[in-house]
Every structure is written in C-alpha cells, then in structure tokens.
Design an enzyme around this catalytic site. Structure first.
Site, PDB file in Angstrom:
ATOM      1  N   SER A 156       0.849  -1.191   0.000  1.00 22.29           N
ATOM      2  CA  SER A 156       0.000   0.000   0.000  1.00 22.29           C
ATOM      3  C   SER A 156       0.880   1.235   0.000  1.00 22.29           C
ATOM      4  O   SER A 156       2.024   1.198   0.484  1.00 22.29           O
ATOM      5  CB  SER A 156      -0.894   0.010   1.249  1.00 22.29           C
ATOM      6  OG  SER A 156      -1.449   1.288   1.465  1.00 22.29           O
ATOM      7  N   TYR A 175      -0.279   0.332  10.325  1.00 21.62           N
ATOM      8  CA  TYR A 175      -0.533  -0.207   8.985  1.00 21.62           C
ATOM      9  C   TYR A 175       0.643   0.103   8.062  1.00 21.62           C
ATOM     10  O   TYR A 175       1.127  -0.767   7.333  1.00 21.62           O
ATOM     11  CB  TYR A 175      -1.826   0.397   8.430  1.00 21.62           C
ATOM     12  CG  TYR A 175      -2.195  -0.084   7.044  1.00 21.62           C
ATOM     13  CD1 TYR A 175      -2.433  -1.433   6.798  1.00 21.62           C
ATOM     14  CD2 TYR A 175      -2.314   0.809   5.987  1.00 21.62           C
ATOM     15  CE1 TYR A 175      -2.777  -1.877   5.525  1.00 21.62           C
ATOM     16  CE2 TYR A 175      -2.658   0.376   4.717  1.00 21.62           C
ATOM     17  CZ  TYR A 175      -2.891  -0.972   4.491  1.00 21.62           C
ATOM     18  OH  TYR A 175      -3.222  -1.410   3.232  1.00 21.62           O
TER      19      TYR A 175
END
Length: 270
Positions: A156, A175
C-alpha cells in the site's frame, strides 16, 4: 468477449491467493484463472453468514468455474501457524506444487500509536508480515527445485514515509509499518533466491472501492477522484507473475505506473 483461456500463459501452473474472498484478492484470483492457472483461494470467509462484509470464497470459486476456469477454496486463518501449513499442504495435495504465491490477506486496525493495543499490533504483524514470510518459506523448496516461481506481495502507499509538511492522518502508523516491513521482506527475499529462478515482487494498488476500504471509510469527498478500477491491480499482479525472474524481481511497484511502463491496459475480468 472476456473469457477464461485454458491454454493461456499460466496453463499448468498452480496459484495460491490469500485474502481472496472479496475485493483485490478475488480480482487477482480471477485474473490468474483467466490465463489458465489452477487457483487456490483462501480467506477466513468461506460461506455466506461468516462475515459482515460481502464476498465469500464460495462466490470467488463459482465466478471462476462458471467462466470455465479451475479453482478451489481452502478456508484458513493466516494468524494461525497450523492453518498456514495446512493451507499449503492441502493446495499441493489438490493441484501439485505451488508456482505462484500471492500474499493479499490483511487484518487492519486504524488506531493512534498512543493507544494502540499490543494484542492488535501483534495480530497485524502476524497476518501482514509473518504470514507472507512463513507461506514463502513453505512454497520456496519446490520453487527452488524447479528453478521457477513467482511470489507477489500486496502492499500500500501507506508504506511510504510521511513527509513534511505533515497532514494529520491519525491511526495509520502501524498499517504503514506493516507494509514497509513487507516491502523490505520482498526485496531481501528477492536477493536471496535470485539464483534459484524465483521472482519476488511487491505491488500496491491505487485507492480501490472494496468492502474493506468501505468499512474504514477511506473513500470520501476528498478522495473520490483518486478511486482506481480494481482491474489495474489484478493486471499488475498478473504481469509480475509472467515476468522473467532474472529481470523482473525485487521490484516495489504501483499498479498504474507499472502498466504504463509496460505499455499495457488492464484486461476486463470475467
């Protein structure tokens, strides 16, 4: 007309795709099946009623089989070492050695660092970092023996370091840590297995309208213009799965720029 090509570039190859009950994982599984791969799809949601989110492994398999492809589902919790080992063993028993491993599964919590619980931190690291590494360990011996194999990890843009002037985005640090670690795992492993004919790459999608993205509210008035069709990431992964391991390995890619580099448009999905 979009269709499965049983004699495609992945004919005779077995692909294992995690996180494939919905969203990006489902799209990747479909794209690989379209090129003739035997696809094993895995996730925690096998049937309707097992998750609040839409999408199941059964639906992914039906989508592929109804289009003429070959697929099977194996329910597994990737936070469990035993489940990971069982997933690979059952995949090999059904379809033979795994030629392609796509690590897409993720568990994500958006909580500020100050209050992030260790239990959830450990779970995120287990599923997003250790599980891809462990699954790679499990499939690498056969890949090395055959001198051929492709491992693709899904990352990501959150893995990119924030830069000043900072924009407050509280809750995404862990994350981002997971994705940065996954990218470093990718490049390191690529160097370790380079002489064995195994390609290891990582690729990030753009902002894709998936059930997971929706539950976190990541598409809003400020971001809606950045939404990218899911076909871009599915095509990007496929291209990495047919690339020459000597020249296309150790890459940290982003779906749309990769396709532009290759001069390709994404294929429609069945």
């Amino acid at each position: 007309m979009v269709a499965i090509n049983p004699n495609g570039t992945l004919r005779g190859k077995t692909a294992l795709v995690t996180g494939a009950s919905r969203g990006i994982g489902e799209a990747i599984a479909v794209r690989l099946a379209m090129e003739g791969a035997r696809v094993v799809v895995s996730a925690r949601t096998a049937e309707d009623g097992e998750s609040k989110l839409p999408g199941t492994l059964a639906a992914t398999v039906a989508r592929i089989r109804n289009a003429g492809g070959e697929a099977m589902a194996i329910k597994a919790d990737l936070s469990s070492e035993a489940d990971r080992a069982r997933l690979v063993a059952e995949s090999v028993a059904a379809y033979g050695d795994i030629d392609i491993l796509v690590n897409d599964a993720a568990v994500t919590f958006f909580i500020p660092v100050e209050t992030f619980p260790k239990k959830r931190f450990d779970l995120m690291m287990e599923v997003q970092v250790w599980a891809p590494m462990h699954l790679s360990q499990l499939v690498l011996p056969s890949m090395r023996e055959k001198k051929a194999g492709w491992i693709v990890n899904i990352s990501s843009g959150a893995g990119i370091h924030p830069k000043q002037p900072y924009v407050r985005r509280s809750g995404g640090t862990v994350y981002g840590m997971c994705k940065a670690a996954l990218e470093r795992l990718t490049t390191g492993l690529a160097s370790e297995v380079y002489d064995d004919g195994v390609a290891v790459n990582v690729i990030s999608p753009g902002l894709v309208d998936t059930p997971g993205v929706a539950v976190h509210g990541l598409i809003n008035e400020q971001t809606k213009d950045r939404v990218q069709p899911i076909e871009f990431i599915a095509e990007g992964v496929y291209q990495l799965c047919v690339g020459d391991p000597k020249t296309m390995t150790g890459r940290i890619d982003y779906a749309e720029p990769l396709l532009k580099e290759l001069g390709l448009k994404p294929s429609e999905l069945v």
